[in-house]
Design a protein around this motif. Sequence first.
Motif, short mmCIF file in Angstrom:
data_model
loop_
_atom_site.label_atom_id
_atom_site.label_comp_id
_atom_site.label_asym_id
_atom_site.label_seq_id
_atom_site.Cartn_x
_atom_site.Cartn_y
_atom_site.Cartn_z
N PRO A 246 0.83 -1.17 -0.07
CA PRO A 246 0.15 0.15 -0.12
C PRO A 246 0.99 1.34 0.17
O PRO A 246 1.90 1.39 0.53
N VAL A 247 0.51 2.37 -0.74
CA VAL A 247 0.94 3.52 -0.74
C VAL A 247 0.48 4.28 0.57
O VAL A 247 -0.87 4.55 0.92
N THR A 248 1.28 4.69 1.38
CA THR A 248 0.98 5.61 2.72
C THR A 248 1.48 7.02 2.60
O THR A 248 2.18 7.24 1.94
N PRO A 249 0.86 7.76 3.21
CA PRO A 249 1.48 8.94 3.51
C PRO A 249 2.88 9.18 3.89
O PRO A 249 3.97 9.81 3.60
N ALA A 250 3.21 8.06 4.81
CA ALA A 250 4.55 7.81 5.52
C ALA A 250 5.44 7.24 4.28
O ALA A 250 6.71 7.94 4.28
N ASN A 251 4.94 6.46 3.37
CA ASN A 251 6.18 5.87 2.47
C ASN A 251 5.75 6.79 0.99
O ASN A 251 6.71 6.17 0.05
N LEU A 252 5.00 7.66 0.97
CA LEU A 252 4.69 8.13 -0.50
C LEU A 252 5.96 8.70 -1.10
O LEU A 252 6.19 8.59 -2.28
N ALA A 253 6.91 9.61 -0.27
CA ALA A 253 8.10 10.02 -0.93
C ALA A 253 9.10 8.93 -1.34
O ALA A 253 9.96 8.99 -2.42
N ALA A 254 9.29 7.90 -0.47
CA ALA A 254 10.12 6.82 -0.86
C ALA A 254 9.66 6.15 -1.91
O ALA A 254 10.36 5.62 -2.84
N ARG A 255 8.22 6.24 -2.29
CA ARG A 255 7.52 5.40 -3.58
C ARG A 255 8.11 6.01 -4.76
O ARG A 255 8.38 5.59 -5.69
N GLN A 256 7.94 7.61 -4.65
CA GLN A 256 8.00 8.15 -5.72
C GLN A 256 9.55 8.22 -6.06
O GLN A 256 9.93 8.08 -7.23
N GLN A 257 10.44 8.39 -5.11
CA GLN A 257 11.86 8.20 -5.54
C GLN A 257 12.23 7.01 -6.17
O GLN A 257 12.73 6.89 -7.13
N ARG A 258 11.58 5.78 -5.72
CA ARG A 258 12.00 4.23 -5.99
C ARG A 258 11.21 4.18 -7.64
O ARG A 258 11.99 3.61 -8.63
N ASP A 259 10.18 5.01 -7.92
CA ASP A 259 9.70 4.91 -9.38
C ASP A 259 10.44 5.81 -10.24
O ASP A 259 10.74 5.38 -11.17
N ALA A 260 10.89 6.98 -9.85
CA ALA A 260 11.88 7.85 -10.58
C ALA A 260 13.19 7.12 -11.29
O ALA A 260 13.63 7.28 -12.06
N THR A 261 13.72 6.31 -10.04
CA THR A 261 14.93 5.41 -10.34
C THR A 261 14.88 4.31 -10.94
O THR A 261 15.61 3.92 -11.79
N SER A 262 13.81 3.67 -10.96
CA SER A 262 13.58 2.20 -11.53
C SER A 262 12.72 2.38 -12.82
O SER A 262 12.89 1.47 -13.53
N ARG A 263 12.02 3.22 -12.91
CA ARG A 263 10.88 3.14 -14.14
C ARG A 263 11.69 3.30 -15.39
O ARG A 263 12.41 4.31 -15.59
N PRO A 264 12.04 2.35 -16.34
CA PRO A 264 12.62 2.59 -17.69
C PRO A 264 11.94 4.26 -18.22
O PRO A 264 11.01 4.42 -18.15
N ARG A 265 13.25 4.89 -18.75
CA ARG A 265 12.97 6.07 -19.10
C ARG A 265 14.00 6.33 -20.52
O ARG A 265 15.03 7.01 -20.53
N PRO A 266 13.24 5.96 -21.50
CA PRO A 266 13.96 5.88 -22.97
C PRO A 266 14.45 7.39 -23.29
O PRO A 266 13.55 8.42 -23.02
N THR A 267 15.56 7.42 -24.03
CA THR A 267 15.85 8.70 -24.60
C THR A 267 15.13 9.14 -25.80
O THR A 267 14.69 7.99 -26.40
N ALA A 268 15.23 10.37 -26.21
CA ALA A 268 14.74 10.57 -27.71
C ALA A 268 15.44 9.57 -28.92
O ALA A 268 14.79 9.14 -29.90
N GLU A 269 16.64 9.35 -28.62
CA GLU A 269 17.48 8.63 -29.39
C GLU A 269 16.99 7.24 -29.38
O GLU A 269 16.56 6.61 -30.42
N ASP A 270 16.80 6.52 -28.27
CA ASP A 270 16.30 5.30 -28.17
C ASP A 270 14.85 5.25 -28.91
O ASP A 270 14.60 4.15 -29.57
N LEU A 271 13.90 6.21 -28.50
CA LEU A 271 12.79 6.14 -29.18
C LEU A 271 12.48 6.24 -30.76
O LEU A 271 11.52 5.56 -31.36
N ARG A 272 13.78 6.90 -31.00
CA ARG A 272 13.81 6.83 -32.77
C ARG A 272 13.98 5.63 -33.29
O ARG A 272 13.59 5.48 -34.53
N ALA A 273 14.39 4.62 -32.73
CA ALA A 273 14.27 3.19 -33.03
C ALA A 273 15.21 3.11 -34.59
O ALA A 273 14.40 2.52 -35.42
#
Length: 342
Positions: free
Chosen positions: A40-67
């Motif tokens: 569960p996402v709680t007020p206590a762990n919200l910031a940590a969950r956001q940080q984890r998402d920002a560092t773990s979610r794949p974020r392709p570059t424009a060059e990657d997306l040009r395929a």
Amino acid sequence: MSDRRTQSRPGPAPAPGAAPPFDPELAVVLAALDPTAREPVTPANLAARQQRDATSRPRPTAEDLRADGRFEVTELSVPGPPDAPDVTLVHARPAGVDGPLPLLYYLHGGAMIMGNAWSVLPRILREWVLPLELAVLSVEYRLAPQAQYPAPLEDCYAGLVWAAAHAAELGVDPNRIIIGGKSAGGGLAAALALLARDRGGPRALGQLLLCPMLDDRMATLSSHQMSGLGIGDLTSHETVWKAVLGERHGAADLPPYAAPARATDLSELPPAYVEVGSAEMFRDEDVAYANAIWQAGGQAELHVWPGAYHGFDGIAPKASLSQDAREARTRWLRRLLAQSRE
């Protein structure tokens, strides 16, 4: 003059009965997920969950997306709402395709607290941009709780207004813009259609609402019936909506643009594609939204995928049900675009 009133908080949800079973293929994948993904996402762990998402979610570059040259991809910075930062839009289209293309104006998911405009694009490019020959603008809207309502929606509206005004520059047809999104992005897409209608802004050709997050009140049977069984629970739901709405959470006069399920007037909206799983918390609010569009004389195509939990097609992309869902969305888009040429 249309009635734009909103619904206040409903009564208590009916006591939930037995939950509908998960599709067998989907259930296997759900059981194998990392348990931390379902915490569960709680007020206590919200910031940590956001940080984890920002560092773990794949974020392709424009060059990657040009395929390797199959797509033209550009990151744009356009004027945001008054007294707010510029909005980033990621623009992509098939390489070498001339003429003004239809545009999918897409809003990413992530409960309005996570996600980004880049990570959703590989699937969109593969599934829709190339086979349907359309362009896409993916919106990097501000996230809660750092930016609460109406900031995320106003970012999306500012980007839409800019896109319609600069259609020739983008190589898109301003009369063939489809607003779309998934989960929180689906809720934002529904809110954006309402806001554009009421402000006299750009009118979309259609709205693609994939398991949209529409109701802050947590009073439907499915929100209680499915809490904690699939993806999502009442604790997370309340945490997210409080992060988005702040002191306005639960207010009787909350505008429908903040939570589209509050709307009592769904007339004069673009045709909608609404999908949801039978085994997810958003089921009842999404079915009710499609029904309200019909009752207002509008067009909606509703799919309730049997045994599907929230985000099933991204979690279990190879499952038969996930393939059926992707094909149904593509067929709706293809029909909508074909009709717009007639």
